[in-house]
Design an enzyme around this catalytic site. Sequence first.
Site, mmCIF file in Angstrom:
data_model
loop_
_atom_site.group_PDB
_atom_site.id
_atom_site.type_symbol
_atom_site.label_atom_id
_atom_site.label_comp_id
_atom_site.label_asym_id
_atom_site.label_seq_id
_atom_site.Cartn_x
_atom_site.Cartn_y
_atom_site.Cartn_z
ATOM 1 N N HIS A 206 -4.003 3.101 -3.400
ATOM 2 C CA HIS A 206 -4.243 2.566 -2.054
ATOM 3 C C HIS A 206 -3.492 1.264 -1.813
ATOM 4 C CE1 HIS A 206 -6.199 0.793 1.438
ATOM 5 N NE2 HIS A 206 -6.276 -0.296 0.700
ATOM 6 N N GLU B 190 -18.647 -3.622 23.797
ATOM 7 C CA GLU B 190 -17.850 -4.844 23.922
ATOM 8 C C GLU B 190 -16.631 -4.836 23.006
ATOM 9 O OE1 GLU B 190 -21.128 -4.836 23.348
ATOM 10 O OE2 GLU B 190 -21.990 -5.610 25.215
ATOM 11 N N HIS C 153 -29.650 -14.715 23.930
ATOM 12 C CA HIS C 153 -28.693 -14.571 25.023
ATOM 13 C C HIS C 153 -28.041 -15.900 25.404
ATOM 14 C CE1 HIS C 153 -30.360 -10.638 25.256
ATOM 15 N NE2 HIS C 153 -29.705 -10.333 26.367
ATOM 16 N N HIS D 199 0.835 -1.209 0.000
ATOM 17 C CA HIS D 199 0.000 0.000 0.000
ATOM 18 C C HIS D 199 0.869 1.258 0.000
ATOM 19 C CE1 HIS D 199 -2.369 -3.292 1.708
ATOM 20 N NE2 HIS D 199 -3.460 -2.647 1.304
#
Length: 665
Positions: free
Chosen positions: A265, A410, A471, A31
């Site tokens: 890129h 999280e 859950h 890159h």
Amino acid sequence: MTTASPELREKIAHTIRFLSVDAVEQAKSGHPGAPMGLATAALELWDGHLRFDPGDPSWALRDRFVLSAGHASMLLYSLLHLFGYDVSLDDLRRFRQLGARTPGHPEYGDTPGVETTTGPLGQGFANGVGMALAGQMTRARFGGDGDGPGQHFVYGIVSDGDLMEGISAEAGSLAGHLGLGNLIYLYDDNRITIDGATDITFTEDVAARFGAQRWQVQQVDGEDSDGLRAAIGAAREDTERPSLIVMRTTIGYGSPNLAGTSKTHGAPLGPEESAATKAAAGWPDTPFHIPDDVSAYLSERVAAKRAGRAERDARFEAWQGREPARAEAYASQCERALPADLVDRLAADWGKAATRVHSGEALNRVAADAPFLVGGSADLAASNNSRIGNAGDVATGDFAGRNIHFGVREHAMGAIANGIALDGTFAPYAGTFLVFSDYMRPSIRLAALSELPAIFVFTHDSVFGEDGPTHQPIEHVDALRSIPNLTVFRPADGLETGMAWAWALERAEGPVALCLTRQGLPPLERPSGFAPRDVWRGAYTVVETDGAPDVVLLASGSEVSIACEAAAKLSSEGTRARVVSLASLELFAELPKAEREAIVPSDGTVVVAVEAGRGESLQRYVGPRGMVYGIQRFGASAPAADLAAKFGFTPDQLATQVREHLSHA
Ligand SMILES: Cc1ncc(C[n+]2csc(CCOP(=O)(O)OP(=O)(O)O)c2C)c(N)n1
Ligand SMILES: [Mg+2]
């Protein structure tokens, strides 16, 4: 302080650009665009601000530099080479080759000076937040008269992709909330990603977004060294807010035909365009060219960095003299000194409770004597039993506590924990429900890849709860076991939970995941001859048979006690059933084969693996005659006892199924 003239600065920036271009050409992959657009800014940062000693990359008082846009790795490798790290020109020539210290994306541990593994966009951003938080906690704990530890800055370069990733919103929000004034990010606002210009997907007002998240935000031209210097200075001055310096840059800067396009890129410019770019810069067409005056200037700068280190160390030593008790505490914390009786403390006196409760108890049995342990949960502290008692909370501008409220974030929590681990002063733990380990999985994977000492505390580890299938983890234990270098424990009672913590603290050389129950469990009755460290073998026999077993029940966690009851029933009917507790599949797999065979034979004895989940990872131990007794569907919302009955996780049902299986086996 930068002492280079503007002309020399430009020459050094070109050196960084063309080393990157040449390495990508040589590798025929990589890159080049971002390093070309970032060379001026990175030079300003490294030369004028970043504090480091290239001869000692782990010097604790150094500033940290995080290249969150890891695809721009050649920028970092060029800087490391030019600033005297143990990264040679040959290493640059071997970019992306097998075994080279210049891998495609920066990998922690592979290259001196690489502070964290980056590449999955957004991770580095959140790692830096963890490093900055660790710095603040170090400063708060050991004294802040300016000379002690934790006074450094965490700098980073973040890209469009980094800021599009959700994790940057989570981590940026927490960093702004806490007021991490030691965190300074340069944003490579080149308005290009792989698919083209950002106006196809990313038109939000990034400056306003970070302003709203309570960051200091400044805007500069990425080729304006003076502007960058002033902005970095202002960012350092603002000690109460993290800083984002939005730099307008050009990807592939200097390339006559490709600058400003996504073509630069992720592919070599190609020989013609490389040559044209060098010609436009008045650069010789010699690969890996470093002008003599550039080398000479950088050697001086490296000497100055080393002198800066010596001066900083002298101030640190003076602090040690003034604050002997704190200095001693800091040193012992960095060494991770553990109480000598750690195992004894964690092996004894466990009653009947959920293993998540035991986990909280284990944490608190050692916390006072393991001051490096810090952590928390993603808004589930009481459910995860993740609090350290009497230790205070980390809060805005107040970093003396040990309990971190990560908020409902999280993914960022995982990466921030990794950043805390990378800082080196603390060992973090981070908790949530096991089912949400999916939300932090990319960071767990990087903790494992980087072998970081992070402890992931996952509670509510099976279907046994009313919350329903959203859950209730089914595939998660298997999924965690499939990550290399991650040690997963699913303890069956208090003793196993204590020993899992002891192993995580004393033995682990990488991350550990604890899978813990919501529901209460009885303490196991173990045969005489059992020693607590047997848990560290990964599996051991809990119920032995007289003579060779007819069946081995290989169970983990909450299913071990069910298996013990089932075994008692089977034995009373004349079927000899051994029960093995599988506390950690990874540790068991590491045992010598003969020892493993003595516990779980592969001689044709029927092995039934019992786990309230899919059990895919247990298939290899059950052999052609055995079976996995698991749950192959999503769970359901109901009281635990009803779910146990529905899914067959009662001693009677297990015994019946085993008997049935044996009749065909
Ligand atoms: C999580 C993640 N998703 C996708 C990718 C693949 N990828 C690498 S760079 C990139 C985006 C490039 O845009 P930007 O971050 O602005 O870098 P630039 O092109 O400006 O160098 C993508 C999608 C990745 N590395 N990580
Ligand atoms: Mg971009």
